[in-house]
Motif scaffolding. Sequence first.
Motif, short mmCIF file in Angstrom:
data_model
loop_
_atom_site.label_atom_id
_atom_site.label_comp_id
_atom_site.label_asym_id
_atom_site.label_seq_id
_atom_site.Cartn_x
_atom_site.Cartn_y
_atom_site.Cartn_z
N GLU A 12 1.01 -0.97 -0.10
CA GLU A 12 0.04 -0.20 0.05
C GLU A 12 0.62 1.30 0.24
O GLU A 12 0.45 2.22 -0.72
CB GLU A 12 -0.84 0.21 1.21
N LEU A 13 1.79 1.92 1.19
CA LEU A 13 3.11 2.30 0.25
C LEU A 13 3.25 2.78 -0.95
O LEU A 13 3.50 3.78 -1.19
CB LEU A 13 4.13 2.38 2.21
N ALA A 14 3.96 1.75 -1.08
CA ALA A 14 5.07 1.36 -2.00
C ALA A 14 3.77 1.99 -3.49
O ALA A 14 3.71 3.41 -3.98
CB ALA A 14 5.00 0.30 -2.88
N LEU A 15 2.90 1.91 -3.78
CA LEU A 15 0.90 1.71 -4.45
C LEU A 15 0.94 3.77 -4.33
O LEU A 15 1.05 4.19 -5.08
CB LEU A 15 -0.04 1.23 -4.33
N LEU A 16 1.17 4.62 -2.74
CA LEU A 16 1.10 5.95 -2.88
C LEU A 16 2.02 6.10 -3.56
O LEU A 16 1.41 6.98 -3.67
CB LEU A 16 0.15 5.66 -1.51
N VAL A 17 3.11 6.39 -2.91
CA VAL A 17 4.46 6.95 -3.19
C VAL A 17 4.66 6.71 -4.70
O VAL A 17 5.09 8.02 -5.22
CB VAL A 17 5.12 6.35 -2.64
N ARG A 18 4.08 5.82 -5.48
CA ARG A 18 4.64 5.36 -6.99
C ARG A 18 3.72 6.29 -7.57
O ARG A 18 3.62 7.38 -8.55
CB ARG A 18 3.79 4.04 -7.00
N ASP A 19 1.87 6.34 -7.24
CA ASP A 19 1.21 7.39 -7.57
C ASP A 19 1.54 9.02 -7.46
O ASP A 19 1.50 9.33 -8.96
CB ASP A 19 -0.54 7.44 -6.58
N TYR A 20 2.54 9.62 -6.45
CA TYR A 20 2.62 10.67 -6.45
C TYR A 20 3.34 10.78 -7.65
O TYR A 20 3.75 12.21 -7.68
CB TYR A 20 3.34 11.14 -5.00
N LEU A 21 4.38 10.01 -7.62
CA LEU A 21 5.70 10.64 -8.40
C LEU A 21 5.18 10.25 -9.79
O LEU A 21 5.49 10.93 -9.86
CB LEU A 21 7.19 9.11 -8.42
N GLU A 22 4.20 9.32 -10.15
CA GLU A 22 4.00 9.64 -11.43
C GLU A 22 3.39 10.83 -12.09
O GLU A 22 3.04 11.51 -12.84
CB GLU A 22 3.62 8.14 -11.95
N ALA A 23 2.32 11.26 -11.20
CA ALA A 23 1.81 12.60 -11.14
C ALA A 23 2.70 14.04 -11.24
O ALA A 23 1.82 14.64 -11.43
CB ALA A 23 0.50 12.89 -9.88
N ALA A 24 3.53 13.30 -10.70
CA ALA A 24 5.06 14.32 -11.25
C ALA A 24 5.11 14.20 -11.84
O ALA A 24 6.42 14.95 -12.10
CB ALA A 24 5.42 14.29 -9.77
N GLY A 25 4.94 13.58 -12.86
CA GLY A 25 5.60 13.06 -14.36
C GLY A 25 7.46 12.16 -14.22
O GLY A 25 7.52 12.30 -15.13
N PHE A 26 6.85 11.43 -13.37
CA PHE A 26 7.99 10.54 -13.70
C PHE A 26 7.60 9.10 -13.35
O PHE A 26 6.61 8.63 -13.74
CB PHE A 26 9.03 10.26 -11.56
N GLU A 27 8.34 8.75 -14.53
CA GLU A 27 8.03 7.01 -14.62
C GLU A 27 8.64 6.22 -13.37
O GLU A 27 9.82 6.07 -12.66
CB GLU A 27 8.78 6.30 -15.96
N VAL A 28 8.16 4.60 -13.23
CA VAL A 28 7.88 4.73 -11.74
C VAL A 28 7.90 3.19 -12.06
O VAL A 28 7.03 2.51 -12.25
CB VAL A 28 7.10 4.58 -10.41
N SER A 29 9.26 2.04 -11.13
CA SER A 29 8.69 0.40 -11.28
C SER A 29 9.03 0.34 -9.87
O SER A 29 9.71 1.26 -9.25
CB SER A 29 10.59 0.24 -11.66
N VAL A 30 8.02 -0.54 -9.52
CA VAL A 30 7.97 -0.82 -7.65
C VAL A 30 8.53 -2.31 -7.48
O VAL A 30 8.00 -2.87 -8.58
CB VAL A 30 6.75 -0.77 -7.88
N PHE A 31 8.86 -2.51 -6.33
CA PHE A 31 9.43 -4.35 -6.23
C PHE A 31 9.40 -4.22 -4.97
O PHE A 31 9.92 -3.42 -4.25
CB PHE A 31 10.68 -3.98 -6.73
N HIS A 32 8.53 -5.58 -4.84
CA HIS A 32 8.57 -5.60 -3.31
C HIS A 32 10.04 -6.87 -2.87
O HIS A 32 9.67 -7.07 -1.36
CB HIS A 32 7.69 -6.46 -3.09
N ASP A 33 10.86 -6.43 -3.31
CA ASP A 33 11.59 -8.15 -3.23
C ASP A 33 12.90 -7.29 -4.09
O ASP A 33 13.31 -6.96 -4.83
CB ASP A 33 11.18 -8.90 -3.88
N GLY A 34 14.16 -7.73 -2.44
CA GLY A 34 15.33 -7.33 -3.03
C GLY A 34 15.41 -7.59 -4.33
O GLY A 34 17.00 -6.79 -4.87
#
Length: 81
Positions: A12-34
């Motif tokens: 949930e935290l990762a998706l929230l941060v992703r949404d904000y970054l994408e709204a700011a114009g960034f391309e975001v790749s999210v990973f839940h595993d190192g």
Amino acid sequence: MKHIMLVEDEVELALLVRDYLEAAGFEVSVFHDGQEAYNSFTQRKPSLMILDLMVPRIDGLTICRKVREQSDLPIIMVTAR
């Protein structure tokens, strides 16, 4: 477009941060595993990494050290510790 790699095991935290970054114009790749994050880093170099210290398989500190051996990529460390 600037690419940000977000490594965070709390979905949930990762998706929230992703949404904000994408709204700011960034391309975001999210990973839940190192391990997945590190494998992706070696394939596609991001402009920035946002890295949680406590992720499964390979912890954030180890990822940071491995990335530093190869790159001067900016890394923002995030942790609840």
